[in-house]
Write an enzyme that holds these catalytic residues in place. Structure first.
Site, short mmCIF file in Angstrom:
data_model
loop_
_atom_site.label_atom_id
_atom_site.label_comp_id
_atom_site.label_asym_id
_atom_site.label_seq_id
_atom_site.Cartn_x
_atom_site.Cartn_y
_atom_site.Cartn_z
N GLY A 84 0.82 -1.20 -0.09
CA GLY A 84 0.04 -0.18 0.44
C GLY A 84 0.98 1.26 -0.07
O GLY A 84 1.17 2.18 -1.30
N CYS A 122 -5.97 4.57 16.84
CA CYS A 122 -6.71 5.60 17.56
C CYS A 122 -7.92 5.83 17.40
O CYS A 122 -8.81 7.06 17.45
CB CYS A 122 -6.14 7.05 17.71
SG CYS A 122 -4.38 6.52 18.55
N PHE A 134 -16.70 4.36 20.65
CA PHE A 134 -17.37 4.30 19.82
C PHE A 134 -18.72 5.14 19.06
O PHE A 134 -18.32 6.75 19.33
CB PHE A 134 -17.98 2.38 19.66
CG PHE A 134 -17.03 2.40 20.16
CD1 PHE A 134 -15.80 1.97 18.27
CD2 PHE A 134 -16.13 1.40 20.86
CE1 PHE A 134 -14.50 0.81 19.11
CE2 PHE A 134 -15.42 0.05 21.16
CZ PHE A 134 -14.28 0.24 19.67
#
Length: 600
Positions: free
Chosen positions: A215, A267, A506
């Protein structure tokens, strides 16, 4: 050759000729970016064992790729910035003299594409018709790179046409560094780990990458162009190239704002970019999860675009609980790299489900046994088109970008740093960015709980001296015509004495975004001034339904004076690596915080 008749740009044509003479490929192919071409190259890679087609019932038009075990991540030790002087690259980059490095690379690239096809990949970072955009051409011998670039960038005929006969483009040269002798069988993932080089030349804004097919080392539009080269250009041109997500946030009254946010790896950047709100009436929409180019607009506000066209997301930890939008995004037309494979042709990684399905084939292609090493590599990835994100913002392709109301900095910190706080000024905000650090995990760096400094989350990506980069950020405050966004710090990762997270995180992180939204609206009574910034007034912060005890709330929203004095000391110690180049304003801010804490 057929390719040359389709290229009207003489400068591009002569560069391709020059590279072909050096690298001696067996074929040259001009990529048009079409779906037909993509399908053809995927079929080719299936035949060579590079790609495995997944079960279309679960993942239509998706593939699994397994890399070599020694080509799985960015290679910082082989990543170089070439500027005329070492001081210009600064203490956080690997510097090499441009002339010396060009000679070294010339030797590496000589004959390196023998037996392979040289693919010409015209690509554009940013919408094609945008003043933000930068056009590049990547020459590569990897069909995996071509297919990934189709997902990650605007690529092909339209870009080539936009160049015309004399348009400016960045030269990006890539090779896996494994020439094939006549009759030699290829391997499924060719690479050359012993000779890896990812090199950025700031004198002519070019990239040369050798030896890796992975990548960030091989998709040269991503970190190489969009951050390392672009940050250097941005400094002289008065804009910013940042390692940031961009989101749109709409409140229950229908008012919308845009925020950008910068976090080091691990993070939760992608999780925040694709957050699904639980609070009624709120909406979060995604423009990008990794890179933001930010320019002053005519009205004095800062406008951001996402230069990318896809997501290159970390797979482990992504699940219906943590990020349902990410799973929906990579359900089709995606490439999975180094994840595990189920018996019925589906993909799996740690965290996707509570129990792993059995039997499983691990990322190395071997039968996997529970309790051993991970089935998916910790840095395994999904490459998926941006437009497939269910929460994609309507302005995702806007040529002008979106106006920013807030810039957020965060890190993974188990103590000291509160859940959210607002900078007292732009200069203070830049100091928060410069002082960013994360607690490492044992999986990342051997030593659990060690603080790793990562200013602005740009440590691996800033293409010049980071002290000059701090000064460039500070210079925006000197332009009185600018209406600068407010700057905030966040920390989802505070822990109690038992090592448990204090904050549920979340989707509940929307509560923090709600407070930031209200602060950018000018609500004064919801915050209290402290030496480290404006902290939420606990009575005015939305904690409804969370059942947090008083001690937890106080830990999340209080200033630990002793901890902060140590924090300021630690930041000051780190910034000493920049010597006298470190801007005085940052030193002054640290001294102010220190003296105010001592007065408390």
């Amino acid at each position: 050759m057929v390719w040359s008749t389709n290229i009207k740009h003489e400068g591009l044509k002569s560069w391709i000729d020059e590279v072909a003479k050096l690298t001696t490929p067996k074929d040259i192919r001009l990529c048009d970016g079409s779906d037909t071409e993509y399908d053809e190259l995927c079929t080719l890679m299936e035949s060579t064992g590079t790609m495995i087609r997944l079960n279309p019932e679960f993942h239509p038009n998706c593939f699994l790729v397994r890399s070599s075990a020694d080509d799985v991540a960015r290679v910082e030790q082989f990543t170089f910035i070439c500027t005329s002087t070492e001081a210009e690259a600064g203490p956080t980059n690997n510097w090499r003299d441009p002339q010396e490095m060009r000679r070294e690379l010339h030797q590496l690239f000589r004959g390196c594409m023998q037996g392979r096809t040289l693919y010409i990949v015209p690509f554009c970072m940013g919408p094609l018709d945008s003043p933000f955009s930068i056009v590049g051409v990547e020459l590569t011998d990897s069909p995996y790179v071509v297919c990934s670039m189709k997902i990650m960038t605007r690529m092909g005929d339209d870009v080539l046409r936009s160049l015309g006969t004399s348009g400016k483009f960045l030269k990006c040269l890539h090779s896996v560094g494994k020439p094939l002798s006549p009759g030699e069988a290829d391997v499924s993932w060719p690479c050359n780990p012993k000779s890896m080089r990812i090199v950025h030349f700031q004198d002519d804004s070019s990239v040369m990458s050798f030896g890796s097919g992975y990548g960030g080392n091989a998709l040269l539009g991503k970190k190489c162009v969009a951050l390392r080269l672009a940050s250097y250009m941005a400094k002289s041109q008065g804009w910013l190239a940042e390692h940031m997500l961009i989101i749109g946030i709409t409140n229950p009254e229908g008012k919308k704002k845009y925020f950008s946010a910068s976090f080091p790896s691990a993070c939760g950047k992608t999780n925040l970019a694709m957050l699904m709100p639980k609070l009624p009436g709120w909406k979060i929409e995604c423009i990008g999860d990794d890179i933001a180019w930010i320019r002053p607009g005519r009205d004095g506000r800062l406008y951001a675009v996402n230069p990318e066209y896809g997501f290159f997301g970390v797979a482990p930890g992504t699940s219906e609980r943590t990020n349902p939008n990410a799973l929906a995004t990579c359900r089709s037309n995606s490439i999975f790299t180094n994840v595990a494979l189920t018996a019925d042709g589906d993909v799996w990684w740690e965290g996707l489900t509570e129990q792993p399905p059995e039997p499983l084939t691990d990322w190395l292609g071997k039968p996997w046994k529970p309790g051993g090493s991970p089935a998916a590599h910790p840095n395994s990835r999904f490459t998926a088109p941006l437009r497939q994100c269910p929460s994609l913002d309507p302005e995702w392709n806007s040529p002008q970008g979106v106006p920013l109301d807030a810039i957020i900095f965060g890190g993974r910190r188990s103590e000291t740093i509160p859940l959210v706080y607002e900078a007292l000024s732009w200069e203070h905000g830049v100091t928060i960015g410069a002082g960013m650090s994360s607690t490492t995990t044992a999986a990342i760096v051997g030593q659990l709980g060690k603080l790793r400094h990562d200013p602005f989350a740009m440590l691996p990506f800033c293409g010049y001296n980071m002290a000059y980069y701090f000064q460039h950020w500070l210079s925006f405050a000197e332009n009185r015509s600018l209406k600068l966004p407010k700057i905030f710090g966040v920390n989802w990762f505070r822990k109690n004495n038992q090592g448990e997270f204090l904050w549920p995180g979340f989707s509940e992180n929307l509560r923090v975004l709600e407070w930031i939204f209200q602060r950018t609206d000018g609500l004064e009574d919801i915050a209290e001034r402290t030496p480290i910034g404006y902290l939420p007034n606990i009575q005015k912060f939305n904690l409804n339904g969370l059942n947090l005890d008083l001690q937890t709330v106080q830990e999340l929203f209080s200033v630990d004076a002793e901890g902060w004095l140590a924090e300021v000391e630690n930041i000051g110690e780190y910034l000493k690596i920049f010597g006298s180049d470190c801007p005085q304003q940052i030193t002054d801010e640290l001294l102010r915080i220190k003296s105010e804490l001592k007065e408390k």
